[in-house]
Motif scaffolding. Structure first.
Motif, PDB file in Angstrom:
ATOM      1  N   PRO A 140      -1.172  19.230   1.318  1.00  0.00           N
ATOM      2  CA  PRO A 140      -1.259  17.790   1.590  1.00  0.00           C
ATOM      3  C   PRO A 140      -2.619  17.225   1.191  1.00  0.00           C
ATOM      4  O   PRO A 140      -3.660  17.803   1.524  1.00  0.00           O
ATOM      5  N   LYS A 141      -2.579  16.136   0.458  1.00  0.00           N
ATOM      6  CA  LYS A 141      -3.826  15.471   0.082  1.00  0.00           C
ATOM      7  C   LYS A 141      -3.534  13.996  -0.190  1.00  0.00           C
ATOM      8  O   LYS A 141      -2.367  13.578  -0.265  1.00  0.00           O
ATOM      9  N   ILE A 142      -4.553  13.221  -0.303  1.00  0.00           N
ATOM     10  CA  ILE A 142      -4.433  11.779  -0.501  1.00  0.00           C
ATOM     11  C   ILE A 142      -3.719  11.480  -1.820  1.00  0.00           C
ATOM     12  O   ILE A 142      -4.075  12.035  -2.862  1.00  0.00           O
ATOM     13  N   LEU A 143      -2.728  10.595  -1.779  1.00  0.00           N
ATOM     14  CA  LEU A 143      -2.097  10.037  -2.979  1.00  0.00           C
ATOM     15  C   LEU A 143      -2.201   8.527  -2.881  1.00  0.00           C
ATOM     16  O   LEU A 143      -1.785   7.943  -1.875  1.00  0.00           O
ATOM     17  N   TRP A 144      -2.738   7.883  -3.917  1.00  0.00           N
ATOM     18  CA  TRP A 144      -3.064   6.454  -3.867  1.00  0.00           C
ATOM     19  C   TRP A 144      -2.477   5.738  -5.078  1.00  0.00           C
ATOM     20  O   TRP A 144      -2.672   6.149  -6.214  1.00  0.00           O
ATOM     21  N   GLY A 145      -1.759   4.636  -4.845  1.00  0.00           N
ATOM     22  CA  GLY A 145      -1.223   3.803  -5.922  1.00  0.00           C
ATOM     23  C   GLY A 145      -0.232   2.801  -5.352  1.00  0.00           C
ATOM     24  O   GLY A 145      -0.012   2.743  -4.139  1.00  0.00           O
ATOM     25  N   TYR A 146       0.367   2.000  -6.203  1.00  0.00           N
ATOM     26  CA  TYR A 146       1.379   1.040  -5.744  1.00  0.00           C
ATOM     27  C   TYR A 146       2.274   0.657  -6.914  1.00  0.00           C
ATOM     28  O   TYR A 146       2.292   1.350  -7.941  1.00  0.00           O
ATOM     29  N   SER A 147       3.030  -0.407  -6.776  1.00  0.00           N
ATOM     30  CA  SER A 147       3.947  -0.886  -7.806  1.00  0.00           C
ATOM     31  C   SER A 147       5.011   0.184  -8.069  1.00  0.00           C
ATOM     32  O   SER A 147       5.731   0.564  -7.160  1.00  0.00           O
TER      33      SER A 147
END
Length: 307
Positions: free
Chosen positions: A104-111
Motif C-alpha cells: 500500500p502506498k499513496i496514489l494521486w490523480g483525478y479525471s
C-alpha cells in the motif's frame, strides 16, 4: 472492506510518476516534476510516461507494467499521475490487486484516474487521493497556490475542513450526514456500471465533477446513476466543478437545472460549489476515508488519508 491508509511521505522519499491513461504535455510535466523536487522529494519516471500510442501513453501492457512496477518498487513511497485523458478502464481488469494490497502506498490523480480510484478502493480498501496532476495541472504556469498546498497533506496527517472560506457553497438538500468519501469524474463513474468495478455508493458521500460535457450529456449520466439507484443509495451528494459544461445547441436546459433536478430526486443531503475537479484551484481530497457534511454550517470535514 477495511480502510487501508498509506504511510505518509518524508523529505528525501522517492515518488513515482506514471501516465496510466493519455500522454502528458511534457513541458508541463517537467515543471510538475520540479515542483515535487521542490518539496524535497526524489522522482522516478515510469517507462511509458513519454510514449505515445494514439490517445494512450503506450500500450495497455506498458501502462499496466508501470503501475505494477511502481507498487512493487520498495524505493517508491507514492505514485503521482502525470495526467488523465483516457485509458485506465482498459487496464483495470488486468491489474494484480494483490500487489497493491501487499504494497500500500499513496496514489494521486483525478479525471480518468477515477476508474483506478474506484477499482483499487473496492478491491483492496486502499485510500487514494483525488488531486491535481503534474502535466495537466501543477505544471501549468498559472496553477493556483492552493492546488499546490494540498500536496502537503501527504507529509503529515491532518483533516480538511472545507467551508465558504475556500469557495461559495450552495445547499441543495439540507441535512447532516457522514460516510466514506468516494466518487470523482461523473463520466468514469457511469462507465463502471455493469462491470466488476461498478461503483458502490451505499451509505457513502458521493462526489461528482466533470469537464467539457454538454448539459444533455450530464443529464444522461445523472439519469443513469439515478435509475441504477446510485444516487439514492448514497448518504449524501457533493457537487464539484463542472468545467466548460456548456450547451452547444440553442435549446438546452442549464447545467444547474439538471444537477438540481437529480439531486432533489435523490433527496439526500447535498451541497454544490466545491472547488474539486477540473478547476483552478483544485482542492485535493482522499477517497475512502470518513467525511462529514453539515449543510446548516456549509461545512465538509474530511479525515486524513495517511497514517
Amino acid at each position: 472492506m477495511t480502510c487501508l491508509k498509506p504511510k505518509h511521505l518524508q523529505k528525501g522519499d522517492t515518488v513515482g510518476v506514471i501516465a496510466p491513461a493519455s500522454p502528458p504535455n511534457l513541458e508541463n510535466l517537467e515543471r510538475g516534476i520540479q515542483f515535487l523536487i521542490g518539496l524535497g522529494l526524489n522522482v522516478k519516471k515510469g517507462k511509458s510516461v513519454e510514449k505515445i500510442n494514439g490517445y494512450l501513453a503506450g500500450t495497455d501492457l506498458e501502462r499496466l507494467d508501470d503501475l505494477h512496477g511502481m507498487f512493487l518498487d520498495k524505493e517508491v513511497k507514492a505514485i503521482i499521475c502525470a495526467c488523465g485523458g483516457y485509458g485506465t478502464g482498459r487496464i483495470a481488469a488486468n491489474i494484480d490487486y494483490e500487489i497493491i494490497r501487499n504494497n500500500p502506498k499513496i496514489l494521486w490523480g483525478y479525471s480518468d484516474i477515477t476508474f483506478l480510484h474506484t477499482a483499487i478502493r473496492q478491491e483492496t480498501g486502499l485510500v487514494t487521493f483525488h488531486g491535481p496532476m503534474l502535466g495537466s495541472d501543477i505544471g501549468k504556469v498559472d496553477t493556483h497556490p492552493l492546488s499546490k498546498e494540498r500536496f502537503l497533506q501527504l507529509f503529515s496527517p491532518a483533516k480538511l475542513t472545507y467551508t465558504e472560506e475556500i469557495s461559495p457553497l450552495e445547499v441543495l438538500v439540507e441535512g447532516d450526514v457522514s460516510g466514506p468519501l468516494i466518487g470523482g469524474n461523473l463520466s468514469l463513474l457511469v462507465s463502471s456500471l455493469g462491470t466488476r468495478f461498478e461503483v458502490d455508493t451505499k451509505e457513502k458521500l458521493l462526489l461528482i465533477e466533470d469537464v467539457n460535457e454538454e448539459p444533455r450529456a450530464i443529464d444522461r449520466m445523472l439519469n443513469q446513476l439515478y435509475m441504477s439507484g446510485k444516487l439514492e443509495e448514497a448518504s449524501g451528494i457533493l457537487i464539484g466543478d463542472f468545467c466548460d459544461c456548456l450547451p452547444k445547441r440553442d435549446l438546452s436546459l442549464t447545467l444547474d437545472e439538471i444537477i438540481d433536478y437529480y439531486v432533489k430526486l435523490a433527496n439526500k443531503p447535498a451541497i454544490k460549489g466545491l472547488q474539486i475537479g477540473h478547476c483552478n484551484p483544485h482542492i485535493a481530497v482522499p477517497f475512502g476515508v470518513q467525511a462529514t457534511l453539515n449543510t446548516t454550517e456549509k461545512r465538509l470535514i474530511v479525515d486524513s488519508g495517511i497514517k
